[in-house]
Design an enzyme around this catalytic site. Structure first.
Site, PDB file in Angstrom:
ATOM      1  N   ASN A  13      -6.772  -1.371  -8.351  1.00 45.89           N
ATOM      2  CA  ASN A  13      -5.670  -0.436  -8.076  1.00 45.89           C
ATOM      3  C   ASN A  13      -5.955   0.538  -6.937  1.00 45.89           C
ATOM      4  OD1 ASN A  13      -4.243  -1.558 -10.135  1.00 45.89           O
ATOM      5  ND2 ASN A  13      -4.877  -0.026 -11.649  1.00 45.89           N
ATOM      6  N   LYS A  15      -7.045   2.000  -3.138  1.00 46.56           N
ATOM      7  CA  LYS A  15      -6.653   1.661  -1.771  1.00 46.56           C
ATOM      8  C   LYS A  15      -7.801   0.974  -1.043  1.00 46.56           C
ATOM      9  CE  LYS A  15      -5.364   4.094   2.491  1.00 46.56           C
ATOM     10  NZ  LYS A  15      -4.473   3.128   3.105  1.00 46.56           N
ATOM     11  N   LYS A  17      -7.745  -2.758  -0.215  1.00 45.04           N
ATOM     12  CA  LYS A  17      -7.806  -4.225  -0.325  1.00 45.04           C
ATOM     13  C   LYS A  17      -7.407  -4.909   0.984  1.00 45.04           C
ATOM     14  CE  LYS A  17      -5.022  -3.750  -3.825  1.00 45.04           C
ATOM     15  NZ  LYS A  17      -5.146  -2.288  -4.018  1.00 45.04           N
ATOM     16  N   THR A  18      -6.265  -4.491   1.497  1.00 46.80           N
ATOM     17  CA  THR A  18      -5.790  -5.102   2.744  1.00 46.80           C
ATOM     18  C   THR A  18      -6.621  -4.625   3.925  1.00 46.80           C
ATOM     19  OG1 THR A  18      -3.553  -5.356   1.899  1.00 46.80           O
ATOM     20  CG2 THR A  18      -3.793  -5.309   4.290  1.00 46.80           C
ATOM     21  N   THR A  19      -6.934  -3.342   3.948  1.00 48.68           N
ATOM     22  CA  THR A  19      -7.677  -2.833   5.110  1.00 48.68           C
ATOM     23  C   THR A  19      -9.087  -3.432   5.177  1.00 48.68           C
ATOM     24  OG1 THR A  19      -7.972  -0.812   3.816  1.00 48.68           O
ATOM     25  CG2 THR A  19      -6.402  -0.717   5.594  1.00 48.68           C
ATOM     26  N   ARG A  27     -14.313  -8.396  12.251  1.00 41.22           N
ATOM     27  CA  ARG A  27     -15.723  -8.775  12.412  1.00 41.22           C
ATOM     28  C   ARG A  27     -15.832 -10.214  12.913  1.00 41.22           C
ATOM     29  NH1 ARG A  27     -19.356  -7.561   7.360  1.00 41.22           N
ATOM     30  NH2 ARG A  27     -19.511  -5.543   8.368  1.00 41.22           N
ATOM     31  N   PHE A  69      10.622  -8.557   1.057  1.00 42.05           N
ATOM     32  CA  PHE A  69      10.980  -8.897  -0.313  1.00 42.05           C
ATOM     33  C   PHE A  69      10.282  -7.994  -1.311  1.00 42.05           C
ATOM     34  CE2 PHE A  69       7.881 -12.262   0.489  1.00 42.05           C
ATOM     35  CZ  PHE A  69       7.389 -12.715  -0.723  1.00 42.05           C
ATOM     36  N   TRP A  71       9.978  -8.329  -4.845  1.00 46.42           N
ATOM     37  CA  TRP A  71       9.465  -8.851  -6.115  1.00 46.42           C
ATOM     38  C   TRP A  71      10.433  -8.673  -7.265  1.00 46.42           C
ATOM     39  CZ3 TRP A  71       5.850 -11.670  -4.266  1.00 46.42           C
ATOM     40  CH2 TRP A  71       5.128 -11.210  -3.162  1.00 46.42           C
ATOM     41  N   GLU A 106      -1.961  -9.976  -0.272  1.00 46.48           N
ATOM     42  CA  GLU A 106      -0.998  -9.733  -1.375  1.00 46.48           C
ATOM     43  C   GLU A 106      -0.590 -11.034  -2.076  1.00 46.48           C
ATOM     44  OE1 GLU A 106      -0.938  -6.661  -1.706  1.00 46.48           O
ATOM     45  OE2 GLU A 106      -0.932  -5.745   0.272  1.00 46.48           O
TER      46      GLU A 106
HETATM   47  P1  ATP Z   1      -4.322  -0.735   2.115  1.00 49.94           P
HETATM   48  O1  ATP Z   1      -3.285  -1.606   2.783  1.00 49.94           O
HETATM   49  O2  ATP Z   1      -4.151   0.691   2.509  1.00 49.94           O
HETATM   50  O3  ATP Z   1      -5.705  -1.277   2.241  1.00 49.94           O
HETATM   51  P2  ATP Z   1      -4.208  -1.884  -0.494  1.00 49.94           P
HETATM   52  O4  ATP Z   1      -4.020  -3.203   0.159  1.00 49.94           O
HETATM   53  O5  ATP Z   1      -5.462  -1.654  -1.243  1.00 49.94           O
HETATM   54  O6  ATP Z   1      -3.985  -0.744   0.559  1.00 49.94           O
HETATM   55  P3  ATP Z   1      -1.689  -2.288  -1.851  1.00 49.94           P
HETATM   56  O7  ATP Z   1      -1.597  -2.480  -3.326  1.00 49.94           O
HETATM   57  O8  ATP Z   1      -1.466  -3.441  -0.964  1.00 49.94           O
HETATM   58  O9  ATP Z   1      -3.078  -1.585  -1.522  1.00 49.94           O
HETATM   59  O10 ATP Z   1      -0.759  -1.062  -1.491  1.00 49.94           O
HETATM   60  C1  ATP Z   1       0.216  -1.050  -0.571  1.00 49.94           C
HETATM   61  C2  ATP Z   1       0.450   0.370  -0.100  1.00 49.94           C
HETATM   62  O11 ATP Z   1       0.185   1.337  -1.099  1.00 49.94           O
HETATM   63  C3  ATP Z   1      -0.414   0.757   1.073  1.00 49.94           C
HETATM   64  O12 ATP Z   1       0.354   1.529   1.940  1.00 49.94           O
HETATM   65  C4  ATP Z   1      -1.516   1.550   0.468  1.00 49.94           C
HETATM   66  O13 ATP Z   1      -2.077   2.491   1.360  1.00 49.94           O
HETATM   67  C5  ATP Z   1      -0.848   2.212  -0.688  1.00 49.94           C
HETATM   68  N1  ATP Z   1      -1.801   2.364  -1.803  1.00 49.94           N
HETATM   69  C6  ATP Z   1      -2.897   1.641  -2.027  1.00 49.94           C
HETATM   70  N2  ATP Z   1      -3.542   2.049  -3.141  1.00 49.94           N
HETATM   71  C7  ATP Z   1      -2.807   3.064  -3.639  1.00 49.94           C
HETATM   72  C8  ATP Z   1      -2.943   3.927  -4.785  1.00 49.94           C
HETATM   73  N3  ATP Z   1      -3.983   3.816  -5.612  1.00 49.94           N
HETATM   74  N4  ATP Z   1      -1.989   4.857  -4.983  1.00 49.94           N
HETATM   75  C9  ATP Z   1      -0.944   4.981  -4.133  1.00 49.94           C
HETATM   76  N5  ATP Z   1      -0.763   4.197  -3.037  1.00 49.94           N
HETATM   77  C10 ATP Z   1      -1.684   3.259  -2.787  1.00 49.94           C
HETATM   78 MG    MG Z   2      -2.587  -4.545   0.299  1.00 54.24          MG
END
Ligand code: ATP
Ligand code: MG
Length: 174
Positions: A13, A15, A17-19, A27, A69, A71, A106
Site C-alpha cells: 500500500n 508509495k 511501486k511504479t516509481t 538503470r 479506465f 475499474w 498496475e
Molecule cells: P508511485 O507511482 O508514486 O510510485 P505507487 O505506484 O506505489 O505510487 P499506486 O497504487 O500506483 O502507487 O498509486 C497511484 C497514485 O497514488 C500515485 O499518484 C501515488 O503517488 C499515490 N499513492 C501511492 N501510495 C499512496 C498512499 N499510501 N496513499 C495515498 N496515495 C498514494
Molecule cells: Mg503505481
C-alpha cells in the site's frame, strides 16, 4: 555474466511501486538495454513518465492501456476489453523476447478484478523467454503471482502526506 530473467513484483500500500519500476527501467536504459513499459492505468494518465519516456524512444517502448479506465466505472465491459487488449499486447511483446525488461505497471488490478484470467496469466508468465526480466506492480498482488515470483518487494505505508490533506502534486504523484 549470468543471465536469469526474473519475475519481480512491487506490491503493498505504500508509495513507490511504479516509481521503483521506472528507476529499474532507467538503470537498464543506461546500459543500452531495451525496455518496454505497459501501464494498465487506473484513473488519469500520468504525463510525467509518459513525457520522459519520449526522451528515450530509441530504447524505451511505452504503452498506456485503457485511457482513464476506472475499474469501477459505468462501462465495465469497456474496461474489460481495454484490459484484455493490453494483456494481449503484453503477451506478444513478452513472447517476442526482444527486451531486457518488460514492466507491467498496475497489472495486479486487471488480475484482481477478474478482467484478465489469473490462471492463464500465471501459466503464461511461467513460459516467458528465459533471459527476459518481467516486473509487475500494483497493490494486492495475488498469491499465485507471489508464488512464481523470484523477487517480491512490499512497499509499506508508514506515513503518507495525503492523509494530512496534501493533494497530488506534479512531479511527485504524476
Ligand atoms: P508511485 O507511482 O508514486 O510510485 P505507487 O505506484 O506505489 O505510487 P499506486 O497504487 O500506483 O502507487 O498509486 C497511484 C497514485 O497514488 C500515485 O499518484 C501515488 O503517488 C499515490 N499513492 C501511492 N501510495 C499512496 C498512499 N499510501 N496513499 C495515498 N496515495 C498514494
Ligand atoms: Mg503505481
Amino acid at each position: 555474466m549470468q543471465t536469469k530473467g526474473l519475475i519481480m513484483v512491487n506490491t503493498g500500500n505504500g508509495k513507490g511501486k511504479t516509481t521503483a519500476a521506472l528507476g529499474l527501467a532507467f538503470r537498464a536504459l543506461g546500459h543500452g538495454l531495451p525496455v518496454c513499459i505497459i501501464q494498465f492505468i487506473k484513473g488519469k494518465w500520468k504525463y510525467g513518465e509518459l513525457n520522459s519516456a519520449k526522451r528515450f524512444e530509441d530504447l524505451l517502448e511505452f504503452h498506456v492501456v485503457g485511457q482513464g479506465f476506472t475499474w469501477k466505472s459505468g462501462d465495465p465491459e469497456g474496461d474489460r476489453r481495454a484490459a484484455q487488449e493490453g494483456w494481449k499486447l503484453a503477451k506478444s511483446i513478452i513472447e517476442e523476447g526482444r527486451h531486457h525488461l518488460v514492466v507491467l505497471d498496475e497489472f495486479t488490478y486487471p488480475l484482481n478484478y477478474g478482467m484478465v484470467d489469473e490462471e492463464e496469466a500465471i501459466a503464461f508468465l511461467c513460459r516467458k523467454p528465459e533471459a527476459l526480466h518481467v516486473l509487475i506492480t500494483g497493490r494486492n498482488a495475488p498469491a499465485s503471482l507471489l508464488d512464481i515470483a523470484d523477487m517480491v518487494t512490499e512497499m509499506r505505508e508508514v506515513k503518507h502526506h495525503l492523509k494530512a490533506g496534501i493533494k497530488a502534486q506534479k512531479g511527485i504523484e504524476f
